[in-house]
Design an enzyme around this catalytic site. Structure first.
Site, PDB file in Angstrom:
ATOM      1  N   ARG A   1       0.849  -1.185   0.000  1.00 40.29           N
ATOM      2  CA  ARG A   1       0.000   0.000   0.000  1.00 40.29           C
ATOM      3  C   ARG A   1       0.889   1.242   0.000  1.00 40.29           C
ATOM      4  O   ARG A   1       1.874   1.307   0.740  1.00 40.29           O
ATOM      5  CB  ARG A   1      -0.855  -0.035   1.257  1.00 40.29           C
ATOM      6  CG  ARG A   1      -1.933   0.985   1.345  1.00 40.29           C
ATOM      7  CD  ARG A   1      -2.583   0.774   2.699  1.00 40.29           C
ATOM      8  NE  ARG A   1      -3.747   1.601   2.911  1.00 40.29           N
ATOM      9  CZ  ARG A   1      -4.333   1.705   4.098  1.00 40.29           C
ATOM     10  NH1 ARG A   1      -3.844   1.034   5.147  1.00 40.29           N
ATOM     11  NH2 ARG A   1      -5.386   2.461   4.244  1.00 40.29           N
TER      12      ARG A   1
ATOM     13  N   GLN B   1      10.145   9.114  -5.392  1.00 38.99           N
ATOM     14  CA  GLN B   1      11.282   8.325  -4.908  1.00 38.99           C
ATOM     15  C   GLN B   1      11.612   7.201  -5.889  1.00 38.99           C
ATOM     16  O   GLN B   1      12.780   6.921  -6.156  1.00 38.99           O
ATOM     17  CB  GLN B   1      10.946   7.752  -3.538  1.00 38.99           C
ATOM     18  CG  GLN B   1      12.152   7.721  -2.621  1.00 38.99           C
ATOM     19  CD  GLN B   1      11.811   7.197  -1.240  1.00 38.99           C
ATOM     20  OE1 GLN B   1      10.640   7.193  -0.839  1.00 38.99           O
ATOM     21  NE2 GLN B   1      12.808   6.773  -0.514  1.00 38.99           N
TER      22      GLN B   1
ATOM     23  N   VAL C   1       9.696   1.802  -0.789  1.00 37.10           N
ATOM     24  CA  VAL C   1      10.010   2.112  -2.187  1.00 37.10           C
ATOM     25  C   VAL C   1      11.401   2.740  -2.387  1.00 37.10           C
ATOM     26  O   VAL C   1      11.775   3.035  -3.513  1.00 37.10           O
ATOM     27  CB  VAL C   1       8.954   3.074  -2.799  1.00 37.10           C
ATOM     28  CG1 VAL C   1       7.598   2.409  -2.830  1.00 37.10           C
ATOM     29  CG2 VAL C   1       8.890   4.393  -2.048  1.00 37.10           C
TER      30      VAL C   1
ATOM     31  N   GLU D   1      14.506   1.757  -2.293  1.00 39.50           N
ATOM     32  CA  GLU D   1      15.477   1.038  -3.120  1.00 39.50           C
ATOM     33  C   GLU D   1      14.882   0.578  -4.444  1.00 39.50           C
ATOM     34  O   GLU D   1      15.593   0.432  -5.435  1.00 39.50           O
ATOM     35  CB  GLU D   1      15.924  -0.227  -2.377  1.00 39.50           C
ATOM     36  CG  GLU D   1      17.187  -0.238  -1.594  1.00 39.50           C
ATOM     37  CD  GLU D   1      17.404   0.842  -0.572  1.00 39.50           C
ATOM     38  OE1 GLU D   1      18.519   1.370  -0.577  1.00 39.50           O
ATOM     39  OE2 GLU D   1      16.519   1.153   0.228  1.00 39.50           O
TER      40      GLU D   1
END
Lengths: 327, 720, 210
Positions: free
Chosen positions: B600, B610, B675, B677
């Site tokens: 989510r 990002q 998120v 990486e």
């Protein structure tokens, strides 16, 4: 950065006098290269003569039909000048291919010519470098030298000159006007301004101590298609791997080379008049030109790729000229 | 509120220059300035050091060297990594180029910098081993990786599968040294007063660096306060305690005066850690219709034996594709370089760059579509752990990405599409990123006037943490996000596992949500049947005249059954189009699509940003970035931002970044993963594969620079 | 460009009236220390920053960037590399963007300097600042002030017809294209790589221009 004293004279004559009055003095204009080097103590002037207040910031017509560019004309203004854009497109193109908008706003015509190499070993004060510390050796030889000189280098130094602008000026047969501390002025063909490294790579130009560049003059416009092709790994804000400044005439699909100069290959902007003469009047063939230009090439361990790159880039640039492309 | 792409709540401060980063804090009054002098050799001893001239220079207050440095706690190689003490100037030994040999403090920056150059150092230089290629035979197999996973996994018989074929790939790839290079150089402002040290520190881990600093200085942890309210990027490099923090703190204590120091950009190369250079051997065996029968990934990476960072680069295939015969191994080669550290996408970035390029080689060898090859080898069960892969949406990412990108228009034959002066190619690859969970606390307080305050020591390093923390609390309490004040990155707040490893958002969100649940429970208890669940703030005013507060705690993954019963990962698929200049070999990205499944999403805007940034890191890993060591000296040759190339605006076109609507019930009760990486995972290989598709040239030594393509490009018209 | 008078966080700024007698920062003002080794070589400079005059007594080695950050405590302009290779220090001097790390403060007596603080405040953001927030044109925020100052200047440079590397026809008016904006913004590195969002933000502001 070592301590220095600072003054801001109001005329070129005063500036030249100030520079000789104080041993170890240096002129500062845009400062974009000098201050960087001062922070690393690669440059250690004891006195800075700020020449930003001495005029020399105009571009004026010469009696010979060319232009006289004040030493302090900023790179942005030079590239944007309508006369430069119209008649000396290769110069405009070369300038805007270099550095960043911020740097071009500050960097001056004279400062751009006098900027020092970007060889990483020159910048690393813990490494040997004959240019920075004469006699200490050249760490680039046998080191990382993928972007170093293949032409005109010596056992003492394989650095390149980083300017794009100077390559175009070399193609345009510019002259550099200087004022000596005595007040005497002289005119130096740009071909002679920068020296090859030889045994004294720390002596980079033929300027005498205290000699101030006052202007750069361009001869009357040569016309033709004017291109500047800069090759680099990053799309912008990077130094050239190889660059080509070309002035060519196009007649019935034939490309005849008028002027040709290269960047990224040597300690100075590189032009081989012999190559221009060899192909004069004939439809230019990249190979026959490159054979002459690269005849004396001596690549280092990691930069032999520049040999085919010069050939291919030249070929592409000639094709662009043929197609009438503007850059 | 969860999911809404609201603007960053710290945005107005950042865009107007009012967000004060550590070096800029005015809290301690006018500080002194420190400047680090680094060693000019890569290995050896300080033969002599003369500080007299520096000490006599104007404005100088202190010159520290190994001769006069105060006693410090010894380095301890703790498995927790980021809380390791890092004493400085401890001896006359030099272990890596640029290692601090002196620290000069003066009343102005200009004077400190100038005086640092006046310290005279002579060295007894020793020969060192500085390059991986020439010392690869020293490689030592590793049983355990730095993150605790096994260094080697083996199933079936890979050698037999390779012999049986019929289609095999056995290739070697090299991935270079990388640096995080956040735009804010590592910096510390240290203030010592009343036997207490306060550091304004550019860090990703507040609690851990606090311990590291306390142990280095011989202090109790509660004698140290760490404040990292704004951090200008980290990408791994600010997880660790570095020289600038220790030296600033030591000097501040010596001088009883605040001292601040920022690394110069060149020092960000010498004094923070790099991603190690790696030699990868990837082996793949498949049936002629593309079913993998074996996969192998061997990685040999540089390490400094005193503080080895064994990056998990050969783990990327462990949970990625089914195959009965499997072998993944890590070895390290000890070199005389600074200890390597985690750089964004540790393991995945270099590992997938190599492995997913090899998969493309396999697809090419099989003459199957690279998307189809991945789909064919997809799996719902972790092939090595034997447990379900929760949230496994790799196939969804692949199909959605292929559709959006127009993968069907891919040039089928490499080197076949020419547009003007360019060869054009498409490439794709998939990404997988392990999902972790680390112990993290948060405290939520509601004042009687209805003000809600959320606190945790998790920093916001650009990750959007201020904003998503507000969103989680707002959702849990049923209030507007504008009612929530978020305070982060201070050691007075509940400790967290830090910002790094893509776990900050989930760790912190769970803790905040649990705290809010506790508050709700308290209200229900106090109010009984009279509670007004739709107006929690009014209830607080009514029942809690002193306000109400609760702490939530996220447990570490070792204690969470979800992490035993499932193999936790996030997934993505990336598609890239490149244009290669047919004359010069210059490669430029034309467009890119990334589709990701990461549980989510708390804030659609910041998460997308990002991931997009991560994808650009992937592009950079394929085309631009590499730090080079001079094998004679051990120095970083291209140690500045003009020579260590990272993409600029002109390199990056619009990038399509898509987040699948997702909720991972087996990750945690909020369905959230991370998120940070994921965007770098596989995106480099997508670009690398696109270059192959454009040119027919396979470059296995990253990055793909023009000199590596030139000899394979078509001939030019060079004669008249 | 509108210059906004505003408060800066931290210490009080001297006004022009107080300037002559109250240098912002010299060694002698430093808390709790004596200054036994003063150098005589200092320069009194009047810097006009964001419409306000500041009298500062400076070591001539002080860059404009360090004068802003360490002496005027205008820390919006960032030190990312201190060598002109990242753009985080970009400020506007007489309306033009420059790298403030590669110029000396003493060289800017009388110049009109605008920093990101002078463009807007959190409550009254410059349209470019607001667009960066709306389009998420930053993550960590450290390169952001430089990006924003640069972006404001880029639109002016395009309007003024200054060519760039991607300008196809040197004789024609310059298009406000994405390609032009990207090329011109390339002196501002963003390691978070917010590039596409930054370009969207700039295009939004450019689209609102007459």
């Amino acid at each position: 950065m070592k301590a220095f004293t600072y003054e801001r004279p109001g005329s070129a004559a005063e500036a030249a006098a100030a520079a000789v009055r104080t041993p170890g003095a240096k002129f500062i204009a845009g400062g974009t290269n000098l201050l960087d080097l001062m922070k690393l103590q690669i440059e250690t002037p004891t006195h800075l003569v700020d020449v930003n207040n001495i005029g020399l910031d105009r571009i004026e017509p010469t009696d010979q039909g060319g232009l006289r560019i004040g030493a302090l004309v900023r790179n942005t203004d030079l590239a944007a000048d309508p006369r430069i854009r119209r008649d000396y497109g290769v110069l405009s193109r070369a300038i805007v291919s270099g550095a960043s908008g911020q740097l071009r706003n500050k960097a001056t015509t004279a400062g751009n010519l006098l900027q020092r190499t970007r060889c990483p070993y020159f910048y690393d004060t813990d490494m040997p470098c004959n240019k920075r510390a004469p006699g200490s050796g050249c760490a680039a030889i046998g080191g990382l030298n993928a972007n170093h000189a293949i032409l005109g280098a010596s056992e003492a130094c394989i650095a390149t000159h980083p300017s794009d602008m100077a390559v175009a000026m070399r193609a345009l047969d510019a002259n550099v006007e200087t004022v000596a501390p005595s007040g005497a002025s002289r005119s130096i063909p740009i071909a002679d301004l920068h020296r090859l490294p030889g045994k004294t790579p720390h002596v980079e130009t033929m300027l005498e101590p205290g000699e101030l560049i006052a202007a750069v003059t361009l001869p009357k416009p040569r016309g033709g298609v004017q291109l500047y092709r800069k090759v680099r790994e990053r799309a912008s804000y990077a130094f050239a791997t190889v660059s080509v400044a070309l002035i060519a005439k196009i007649e019935e699909g034939r490309v005849t080379v008028d002027r040709l100069a290269f960047g990224g290959l040597a300690h100075k902007p590189w032009r081989v008049e012999q190559a221009e003469r060899a192909v004069a009047g004939s439809d230019a063939a990249a190979d026959s030109i490159a054979d002459i230009v690269l005849a004396g090439a001596r690549p280092a361990e990691q930069n032999a790729y520049k040999l085919p790159l010069v050939r291919r880039t030249l070929s592409a640039t000639l094709e662009h000229a043929r197609e009438g492309a503007s850059r | 509120m969860i999911g809404a792409g609201i603007n960053r709540i710290d945005g107005p401060l950042k865009v107007t220059g009012r967000a004060a980063y550590s070096y800029e804090r005015q809290d301690a009054g006018q500080p002194f300035y420190g400047f680090i002098r680094g060693a000019a050799i890569g290995k050896g001893k300080i033969a002599g050091i003369d500080t007299a001239e520096a000490e006599a220079a104007p404005g100088v207050r202190l010159v520290l060297t190994h001769r006069n440095v105060p006693k410090q706690g010894a380095f301890v190689n703790k498995p927790t990594i980021f809380d390791r003490p890092h004493p400085q100037l401890t001896s006359d030994r030099i272990e890596y180029f640029g290692e601090p040999v002196a620290f000069v403090v003066a009343d102005t920056f200009e004077r400190a910098r100038a005086a640092a150059a006046l310290v005279k150092v002579t060295y007894a230089r020793e020969d060192g081993a500085f390059d991986l290629a020439n010392h690869a035979d020293r490689a030592e197999p590793q049983a355990t990786l730095s993150i605790g996973l096994p260094g080697e996994t083996r199933f079936g018989d890979l050698e037999a599968a390779m012999s049986a074929g019929p289609v095999t790939i056995d290739q070697t790839y090299t991935t270079p040294y990388h640096f995080s290079q956040p735009m804010e150089p590592h910096a510390c402002l240290a203030d010592w007063r009343d036997d207490h040290l306060t550091v304004y520190l550019a860090t990703q881990t507040v609690a851990q660096n606090r311990i590291a600093l306390a142990e280095t200085l011989g202090l109790a942890a509660d004698q140290v306060t760490v404040d990292a309210a704004f951090v200008g990027g980290g990408f791994g490099s600010k997880l660790y305690l570095h020289a600038e923090a220790v030296l600033a703190a030591l000097a501040a204590r010596e001088l009883a005066h605040p001292v601040k120091v920022a690394l110069t950009r060149r020092q960000v190369f010498t004094l923070t850690g790099h991603r190690p250079e790696m030699i990868h051997r990837v082996r793949l065996a498949a049936t002629s219709d593309g079913q993998l029968t074996g996969l192998g990934h061997d990685v040999n990476l540089q390490a400094a034996v005193a503080e080895p960072w064994i990056e998990q680069a050969a783990t990327v295939a462990r949970s990625l594709y089914a195959a009965p015969n499997r072998l993944t191994r890590h070895s390290i080669t000890n070199l005389d370089l600074k200890a390597a550290e985690a750089v964004r996408g540790p393991g995945e970035l270099p590992g997938l760059l190599a492995f997913e390029t090899a998969m493309d080689e396999l697809a090419n060898a099989l003459d199957v579509d690279p998307v189809e090859l991945r789909l064919k080898n997809d799996t719902a069960i972790d092939p090595e752990l034997g447990v379900p892969l929760n949230g496994r949406r790799l196939a969804d990412c692949l199909r959605e990405g292929a559709k959006r990108f127009g993968w069907g228009q891919r040039p089928k034959t490499p080197g076949s599409r020419r547009e003007g002066d360019h060869l054009v190619g498409y490439g794709m690859a998939v990404g997988i990123r392990m999902h972790f969970q680390g112990a993290t606390g948060a405290v939520v307080r509601i004042d009687p006037d209805g003000r809600v305050i959320v606190r945790s020591d998790t920093p916001d390093i650009g990750t959007g943490t201020y904003t998503i923390a507000g969103q989680i609390a707002a959702e849990a309490l049923g209030i507007g996000v504008n009612r929530v004040t978020v305070q982060l990155a201070h050691s007075d707040f509940p400790p967290s596992a830090g910002a790094g490893g893509s776990w900050g958002a989930s760790n912190l969100s769970i803790a905040i949500d649990l705290a809010c649940q506790k508050i709700r429970n308290k209200i229900v208890e106090a109010a009984g049947p009279g509670a007004a669940p739709n107006d929690i703030l009014a209830d607080v005013g009514r029942w809690f005249p002193e306000g109400v507060e609760a702490t939530g705690q996220t447990i570490g993954q070792a204690d969470d059954p979800n992490f035993k019963n499932y193999s936790q990962n996030t997934y993505g698929a990336a598609f890239a189009e490149v244009a290669v200049d047919i004359a010069t070999g210059e490669v430029r990205l034309r467009r890119m699509t990334g589709v990701f499944a990461a549980g989510r999403i708390i804030n659609a805007k910041t998460a997308r940003s990002q991931l997009m940034g991560g994808m650009i890191w992937g592009v950079s890993s394929a085309l631009h970035e590499a730090a080079h060591v001079d094998p004679r000296h051990g120095n970083w040759v291209n140690g500045d931002l003009a020579e260590y190339l990272m993409p600029v605006h002109a390199d990056i076109p619009a990038i399509e970044t898509v987040l699948l609507d997702d909720y991972d019930e087996h990750a945690n009760h909020l369905g959230i993963k991370g998120v940070g990486e994921l965007g770098v995972c596989g995106t480099g290989a997508a670009v690398s594969n696109a270059v192959f598709n454009a040119t027919g040239i396979r470059v296995r030594d990253f990055p793909i620079t023009l000199s590596k393509l030139l000899s394979g490009l078509p001939p030019m018209r060079t004669a008249a | 460009m509108a210059s906004v008078h505003m408060e800066t966080n931290g210490r009080e700024q001297p006004t022009t009236r107080a300037a002559a007698s109250s240098p912002t920062l010299a060694g002698e003002e430093i808390r709790g220390t004596s200054t036994p080794k003063q150098e005589a070589n200092r320069h009194s400079v009047q810097l006009r920053v964001n419409g306000q005059l500041h009298a500062v007594d400076l070591d001539p080695r002080t860059t404009l960037l360090d004068a802003l950050r360490e002496h005027l405590h205008l820390t919006g302009s960032k030190k990312g590399c201190d060598q002109g290779q990242c753009g985080a220090c970009t400020v506007l001097v007489n309306g033009r963007r420059i790298n403030s790390c590669l110029t000396l403060a003493v060289m800017h007596e009388g110049d009109a300097i605008t920093t990101v603080e002078g463009l807007g405040t959190p409550d009254r953001m410059h349209p470019m600042q607001a667009a960066f927030v709306d389009h998420d044109g930053f993550q960590c925020g450290y390169c952001t002030p430089g990006q924003i100052c640069s972006a404001v200047a880029v639109l002016d440079e395009i309007s003024a017809g200054i060519p760039s590397h991607v300008t196809v026809d040197l004789a024609a008016p310059i298009a406000l294209s994405e390609t032009e904006i990207r090329e011109r913004m390339s002196g501002n590195i963003c390691r978070c790589a917010a590039y596409p969002n930054i370009i969207e933000a700039i295009r939004t502001v450019a689209g609102g221009r007459p």
